[in-house]
Write an enzyme that holds these catalytic residues in place. Structure first.
Site, PDB file in Angstrom:
ATOM      1  N   ALA A 122       0.799  -1.220   0.000  1.00 10.55           N
ATOM      2  CA  ALA A 122       0.000   0.000   0.000  1.00 10.55           C
ATOM      3  C   ALA A 122       0.836   1.278   0.000  1.00 10.55           C
ATOM      4  CB  ALA A 122      -0.914  -0.011   1.226  1.00 10.55           C
ATOM      5  N   ASN A 188       1.317  -3.379   8.116  1.00  6.69           N
ATOM      6  CA  ASN A 188       2.345  -4.011   7.279  1.00  6.69           C
ATOM      7  C   ASN A 188       3.219  -2.954   6.629  1.00  6.69           C
ATOM      8  OD1 ASN A 188       1.762  -7.116   7.046  1.00  6.69           O
ATOM      9  ND2 ASN A 188      -0.209  -6.082   7.150  1.00  6.69           N
ATOM     10  N   HIS A 218      -1.218   7.277   4.015  1.00  6.71           N
ATOM     11  CA  HIS A 218       0.107   6.857   4.476  1.00  6.71           C
ATOM     12  C   HIS A 218       1.105   7.972   4.192  1.00  6.71           C
ATOM     13  CE1 HIS A 218      -1.401   2.781   4.943  1.00  6.71           C
ATOM     14  NE2 HIS A 218      -1.866   2.829   3.718  1.00  6.71           N
TER      15      HIS A 218
HETATM   16  N1  LIG Z   1       1.899  -5.023   2.433  1.00  3.65           N
HETATM   17  C1  LIG Z   1       0.784  -4.279   2.535  1.00  3.65           C
HETATM   18  O1  LIG Z   1       0.777  -3.084   2.205  1.00  3.65           O
HETATM   19  C2  LIG Z   1      -0.462  -4.896   3.073  1.00  3.65           C
HETATM   20  C3  LIG Z   1      -0.473  -6.221   3.477  1.00  3.65           C
HETATM   21  N2  LIG Z   1      -1.631  -6.795   3.919  1.00  3.65           N
HETATM   22  C4  LIG Z   1      -1.555  -8.200   4.360  1.00  3.65           C
HETATM   23  O2  LIG Z   1      -2.379  -9.004   3.538  1.00  3.65           O
HETATM   24  C5  LIG Z   1      -3.167  -9.853   4.358  1.00  3.65           C
HETATM   25  C6  LIG Z   1      -4.441 -10.218   3.636  1.00  3.65           C
HETATM   26  O3  LIG Z   1      -5.221  -9.057   3.473  1.00  3.65           O
HETATM   27  P1  LIG Z   1      -6.758  -9.162   3.042  1.00  3.65           P
HETATM   28  O4  LIG Z   1      -6.894  -9.994   1.833  1.00  3.65           O
HETATM   29  O5  LIG Z   1      -7.278  -7.777   3.016  1.00  3.65           O
HETATM   30  O6  LIG Z   1      -7.351  -9.950   4.302  1.00  3.65           O
HETATM   31  P2  LIG Z   1      -8.645 -10.867   4.369  1.00  3.65           P
HETATM   32  O7  LIG Z   1      -8.899 -11.096   5.822  1.00  3.65           O
HETATM   33  O8  LIG Z   1      -9.739 -10.303   3.532  1.00  3.65           O
HETATM   34  O9  LIG Z   1      -8.183 -12.239   3.681  1.00  3.65           O
HETATM   35  C7  LIG Z   1      -7.246 -13.123   4.230  1.00  3.65           C
HETATM   36  C8  LIG Z   1      -7.504 -14.499   3.636  1.00  3.65           C
HETATM   37  O10 LIG Z   1      -6.488 -15.404   4.009  1.00  3.65           O
HETATM   38  C9  LIG Z   1      -7.074 -16.556   4.646  1.00  3.65           C
HETATM   39  N3  LIG Z   1      -6.122 -17.046   5.633  1.00  3.65           N
HETATM   40  C10 LIG Z   1      -5.952 -16.652   6.925  1.00  3.65           C
HETATM   41  N4  LIG Z   1      -4.944 -17.332   7.490  1.00  3.65           N
HETATM   42  C11 LIG Z   1      -4.469 -18.167   6.558  1.00  3.65           C
HETATM   43  C12 LIG Z   1      -3.447 -19.137   6.526  1.00  3.65           C
HETATM   44  N5  LIG Z   1      -2.683 -19.375   7.603  1.00  3.65           N
HETATM   45  N6  LIG Z   1      -3.235 -19.829   5.372  1.00  3.65           N
HETATM   46  C13 LIG Z   1      -3.987 -19.608   4.290  1.00  3.65           C
HETATM   47  N7  LIG Z   1      -4.979 -18.698   4.251  1.00  3.65           N
HETATM   48  C14 LIG Z   1      -5.222 -17.994   5.376  1.00  3.65           C
HETATM   49  C15 LIG Z   1      -8.354 -16.055   5.228  1.00  3.65           C
HETATM   50  O11 LIG Z   1      -9.261 -17.114   5.467  1.00  3.65           O
HETATM   51  P3  LIG Z   1     -10.440 -16.841   6.580  1.00  3.65           P
HETATM   52  O12 LIG Z   1     -11.144 -15.604   6.169  1.00  3.65           O
HETATM   53  O13 LIG Z   1     -11.292 -18.025   6.478  1.00  3.65           O
HETATM   54  O14 LIG Z   1      -9.706 -16.680   7.865  1.00  3.65           O
HETATM   55  C16 LIG Z   1      -8.812 -15.120   4.096  1.00  3.65           C
HETATM   56  O15 LIG Z   1      -9.344 -15.863   3.018  1.00  3.65           O
HETATM   57  C17 LIG Z   1      -3.348  -9.060   5.671  1.00  3.65           C
HETATM   58  O16 LIG Z   1      -3.611  -9.908   6.760  1.00  3.65           O
HETATM   59  C18 LIG Z   1      -2.023  -8.366   5.808  1.00  3.65           C
HETATM   60  O17 LIG Z   1      -1.110  -9.216   6.506  1.00  3.65           O
HETATM   61  C19 LIG Z   1      -2.799  -6.113   3.937  1.00  3.65           C
HETATM   62  C20 LIG Z   1      -2.833  -4.794   3.546  1.00  3.65           C
HETATM   63  C21 LIG Z   1      -1.674  -4.071   3.118  1.00  3.65           C
HETATM   64  O1  LIG Z   2      -3.645  -1.349   3.038  1.00  4.91           O
HETATM   65  C1  LIG Z   2      -3.244  -0.416   3.740  1.00  4.91           C
HETATM   66  O2  LIG Z   2      -3.626   0.750   3.584  1.00  4.91           O
HETATM   67  C2  LIG Z   2      -2.188  -0.643   4.780  1.00  4.91           C
HETATM   68  C3  LIG Z   2      -2.391  -1.768   5.643  1.00  4.91           C
HETATM   69  O3  LIG Z   2      -3.470  -2.275   5.840  1.00  4.91           O
HETATM   70  C4  LIG Z   2      -1.196  -2.282   6.287  1.00  4.91           C
HETATM   71  O4  LIG Z   2      -0.170  -1.574   6.332  1.00  4.91           O
HETATM   72  O5  LIG Z   2      -1.261  -3.413   6.772  1.00  4.91           O
END
Ligand SMILES: NC(=O)C1=CN([C@@H]2O[C@H](COP(=O)(O)OP(=O)(O)OC[C@H]3O[C@@H](n4cnc5c(N)ncnc54)[C@H](OP(=O)(O)O)[C@@H]3O)[C@@H](O)[C@H]2O)C=CC1
Ligand SMILES: O=C([O-])CC(=O)C(=O)O
Length: 265
Positions: A122, A188, A218
């Protein structure tokens, strides 16, 4: 290229929509916990008909894994995949705030003779920050500002009613390491900025719940031998998850397309 997508939530589903017609990219597996398999199968039928829905990265037939699941998935799926020689694109960069995990990732990738790529997600200017580090950085500050409802289910709720906030409220002030640990779905970016710059323990982070914004905002201020920059991103959140910016998906898709494109920027 045959891909295993780990996680099929807001980012995973949106990524599948964007790459479904990409030549050269085949989503061969979607890795989710058992209880999420039915929903993932419905998504796969619509957006990735060749994908098998599984609980672990298949032992054969995969060339790259893309993680979009959450911090726990790094240890559970990404480390073993790297050890087996599969390269990985990682969205849950905040997981690297756990002491020892960056070293474990490096060791796994070394053992497998492969590489893990942490996406910018992001936030922008990660290229500039990582380049500036070469010349020496003096300070890096990150501020993450989101509407109050984006902080539900986090320590921001302790001692306050997020829905009742009428003014911007600092909900966390400290190191990037603590921010990423306490807010695994919201900070993150704090980890990404720190890993590109001054490190998890020397990057100052402020997180704010602000009823005056509708975007995920951000800001990064960095200073060093290169000069200084101030960056402000005003990101639209995904409809499926107010915590997550749409740009995170685009960043993952960019990384994925970069693996098959003949020319990359
Ligand atoms: N780098 C960046 O800028 C950002 C990074 N992120 C990261 O991305 C991740 C995902 O975001 P988002 O898609 O919005 O979150 P969501 O909660 O919408 O989706 C996460 C998905 O992963 C599944 N899941 C959870 N744990 C596991 C596991 N151990 N193995 C496999 N699948 C799993 C969940 O299943 P269920 O719903 O059934 O639990 C769900 O389908 C966030 O948790 C964060 O860590 C997010 C935003 C910004
Ligand atoms: O998606 C975003 O704006 C940022 C976020 O959630 C993260 O840093 O985990």
């Amino acid at each position: 290229m045959k891909i295993a997508l780990i996680g099929c939530g807001a980012i995973g589903t949106s990524l599948l929509e964007l790459v479904k017609d990409d030549a050269g990219i085949e989503i061969a597996a979607i890795v989710v916990p058992a209880f999420a398999a039915d929903a993932a199968r419905e998504t796969a039928a619509r957006l990735a008909p060749k994908a098998q829905v599984v609980e672990a990265v298949p032992a054969a037939g995969i060339e790259l894994v893309v993680e979009a699941a959450g911090h726990a998935a790094i240890e559970q799926h990404v480390l073993p995949a790297l050890e087996r020689g599969l390269p990985a694109i990682v969205a849950s960069v905040g997981a690297l705030s756990a002491p020892g995990l960056p070293e474990q990732l490096e060791a796994a990738a070394r053992k497998g003779g492969t590489q893990a790529q942490l996406i910018a997600g992001a936030i922008g200017a990660i290229d500039a920050l990582a380049a500036a580090r070469v010349g020496g950085l003096q300070s890096v500050r990150y501020t993450g500002r989101k509407p109050p409802h984006a902080w539900t289910g986090t320590p921001a709720e302790e001692g306050r009613d997020l829905a009742a906030l009428t003014a911007e409220t600092v909900i966390f002030e400290g190191s990037a390491r603590e921010a990423a640990r306490l807010f695994p779905k919201n900070a993150n970016v704090a980890a990404t900025v720190s890993l590109a710059g001054l490190g998890l323990d020397h990057t100052s982070v402020r997180l704010i719940a602000d009823p005056g914004v509708s975007e995920n905002v951000h800001q990064v201020e960095a200073e060093g031998a290169f000069g200084r920059f101030e960056l402000t991103m005003r990101n639209q959140a995904l409809a499926a998850n107010p915590k997550t910016s749409a740009l995170t998906v685009y960043s993952a898709v960019r990384a994925l397309r970069g693996r098959v494109a003949p020319l990359v920027i």
